[in-house]
Design a protein around this motif. Structure first.
Motif, mmCIF file in Angstrom:
data_model
loop_
_atom_site.group_PDB
_atom_site.id
_atom_site.type_symbol
_atom_site.label_atom_id
_atom_site.label_comp_id
_atom_site.label_asym_id
_atom_site.label_seq_id
_atom_site.Cartn_x
_atom_site.Cartn_y
_atom_site.Cartn_z
ATOM 1 N N GLU A 279 -24.644 101.534 -48.997
ATOM 2 C CA GLU A 279 -23.656 102.597 -48.848
ATOM 3 C C GLU A 279 -22.302 101.957 -48.560
ATOM 4 N N ASP A 280 -22.237 101.176 -47.498
ATOM 5 C CA ASP A 280 -21.038 100.392 -47.228
ATOM 6 C C ASP A 280 -21.402 99.167 -46.411
ATOM 7 N N VAL A 281 -20.464 98.235 -46.380
ATOM 8 C CA VAL A 281 -20.630 97.001 -45.626
ATOM 9 C C VAL A 281 -19.435 96.910 -44.686
ATOM 10 N N LEU A 282 -19.693 96.606 -43.427
ATOM 11 C CA LEU A 282 -18.635 96.464 -42.439
ATOM 12 C C LEU A 282 -18.578 95.017 -41.969
ATOM 13 N N ILE A 283 -17.387 94.456 -42.020
ATOM 14 C CA ILE A 283 -17.145 93.118 -41.482
ATOM 15 C C ILE A 283 -16.157 93.300 -40.339
ATOM 16 N N THR A 284 -16.554 92.902 -39.153
ATOM 17 C CA THR A 284 -15.716 93.057 -37.971
ATOM 18 C C THR A 284 -15.107 91.710 -37.610
ATOM 19 N N LEU A 285 -13.789 91.667 -37.614
ATOM 20 C CA LEU A 285 -13.056 90.475 -37.189
ATOM 21 C C LEU A 285 -12.466 90.743 -35.807
ATOM 22 N N GLY A 286 -11.803 89.779 -35.243
ATOM 23 C CA GLY A 286 -11.200 89.952 -33.926
ATOM 24 C C GLY A 286 -10.163 91.064 -33.891
ATOM 25 N N LYS A 287 -9.356 91.170 -34.957
ATOM 26 C CA LYS A 287 -8.275 92.147 -34.969
ATOM 27 C C LYS A 287 -8.379 93.164 -36.101
ATOM 28 N N GLN A 288 -9.373 93.029 -36.952
ATOM 29 C CA GLN A 288 -9.474 93.910 -38.120
ATOM 30 C C GLN A 288 -10.914 94.313 -38.399
ATOM 31 N N TYR A 289 -11.033 95.463 -39.076
ATOM 32 C CA TYR A 289 -12.274 95.869 -39.713
ATOM 33 C C TYR A 289 -12.053 95.754 -41.213
ATOM 34 N N HIS A 290 -13.035 95.226 -41.919
ATOM 35 C CA HIS A 290 -13.017 95.204 -43.383
ATOM 36 C C HIS A 290 -14.206 96.053 -43.828
ATOM 37 N N LEU A 291 -13.910 97.125 -44.540
ATOM 38 C CA LEU A 291 -14.925 98.081 -44.951
ATOM 39 C C LEU A 291 -15.042 98.065 -46.468
ATOM 40 N N LEU A 292 -16.250 97.830 -46.970
ATOM 41 C CA LEU A 292 -16.533 97.786 -48.400
ATOM 42 C C LEU A 292 -17.453 98.957 -48.710
ATOM 43 N N ARG A 293 -16.986 99.899 -49.536
ATOM 44 C CA ARG A 293 -17.778 101.083 -49.871
ATOM 45 C C ARG A 293 -18.071 101.098 -51.367
ATOM 46 N N LEU A 294 -19.357 100.956 -51.709
ATOM 47 C CA LEU A 294 -19.746 100.990 -53.113
ATOM 48 C C LEU A 294 -19.621 102.400 -53.660
ATOM 49 N N LEU A 295 -19.089 102.522 -54.869
ATOM 50 C CA LEU A 295 -18.907 103.828 -55.496
ATOM 51 C C LEU A 295 -20.193 104.244 -56.185
ATOM 52 N N LYS A 296 -20.574 105.479 -55.985
ATOM 53 C CA LYS A 296 -21.829 105.990 -56.536
ATOM 54 C C LYS A 296 -21.627 106.969 -57.686
ATOM 55 N N GLY A 297 -20.472 107.618 -57.749
ATOM 56 C CA GLY A 297 -20.242 108.657 -58.753
ATOM 57 C C GLY A 297 -20.201 108.116 -60.168
ATOM 58 N N ARG A 298 -20.035 109.034 -61.099
ATOM 59 C CA ARG A 298 -19.976 108.626 -62.508
ATOM 60 C C ARG A 298 -18.807 107.675 -62.708
ATOM 61 N N PHE B 134 -16.261 98.914 -55.944
ATOM 62 C CA PHE B 134 -16.242 99.264 -54.534
ATOM 63 C C PHE B 134 -14.812 99.448 -54.057
ATOM 64 N N LEU B 135 -14.675 100.316 -53.064
ATOM 65 C CA LEU B 135 -13.404 100.495 -52.378
ATOM 66 C C LEU B 135 -13.391 99.534 -51.202
ATOM 67 N N TYR B 136 -12.289 98.832 -51.054
ATOM 68 C CA TYR B 136 -12.126 97.846 -49.992
ATOM 69 C C TYR B 136 -10.999 98.308 -49.088
ATOM 70 N N LEU B 137 -11.280 98.400 -47.828
ATOM 71 C CA LEU B 137 -10.318 98.917 -46.861
ATOM 72 C C LEU B 137 -10.185 97.937 -45.705
ATOM 73 N N VAL B 138 -8.951 97.618 -45.342
ATOM 74 C CA VAL B 138 -8.678 96.754 -44.196
ATOM 75 C C VAL B 138 -7.997 97.608 -43.137
ATOM 76 N N LEU B 139 -8.576 97.605 -41.939
ATOM 77 C CA LEU B 139 -8.062 98.412 -40.834
ATOM 78 C C LEU B 139 -7.637 97.530 -39.674
ATOM 79 N N ASP B 140 -6.536 97.900 -39.049
ATOM 80 C CA ASP B 140 -6.104 97.269 -37.811
ATOM 81 C C ASP B 140 -7.011 97.805 -36.704
ATOM 82 N N LYS B 141 -7.781 96.938 -36.115
ATOM 83 C CA LYS B 141 -8.795 97.343 -35.139
ATOM 84 C C LYS B 141 -8.205 98.108 -33.952
#
Length: 124
Positions: free
Chosen positions: A71-90, A96-103
């Motif tokens: 469904e998704d993969v979460l990588i937690t760094l000291g200051k960031q989250y990296h979220l990888l979400r595989l697309l399922k739709g047609r 995949f959608l790749y999102l970088v968040l300021d923790k």
């Protein structure tokens, strides 16, 4: 339904703490669209590297014969989250959608929820 550019802009605007986002083809490792990032975050390089993460996890699931999918993969760094979400739709196969968040400024649960909604509206 929204196109890639609009979806990425919506991601940056609506997800609190978002530093960058990309739509990535994990068969080639190429970013099909990016937004944000900057000097300290090269999204094209990150997209290629995270492609290896998705491929490795997919192989592991196959070797374990789990009969399930990522469904998704979460990588937690000291200051960031990296979220990888595989697309399922047609049309989403191999993407995949790749999102970088300021923790410090992000709400991970809300980001996952919002990313699921953005995926549902994405037209490929």
């Amino acid at each position: 339904m929204t196109n890639v550019e609009t979806s990425l802009k919506e991601t940056m605007a609506s997800i609190e703490g978002c530093v960058g986002a990309a739509l990535v083809d994990y068969t080639s490792g190429m970013a099909l669209g990016t937004i944000g990032g900057g000097k300290g975050l090269d999204l094209a390089v990150a997209a290629a590297g995270n492609t290896d993460v998705i491929r490795a996890k997919t192989r592991t699931i196959e070797h374990l014969n789990l009969k399930d999918e990522i469904e998704d993969v979460l990588i937690t760094l000291g200051k960031q989250y990296h979220l990888l979400r595989l697309l399922k739709g047609r049309g989403g196969n191999g993407l995949f959608l790749y999102l970088v968040l300021d923790k410090a400024n992000a709400n991970l649960a809300m980001a996952r929820h919002q990313l699921k909604g953005i995926e549902a509206e994405l037209e490929l």
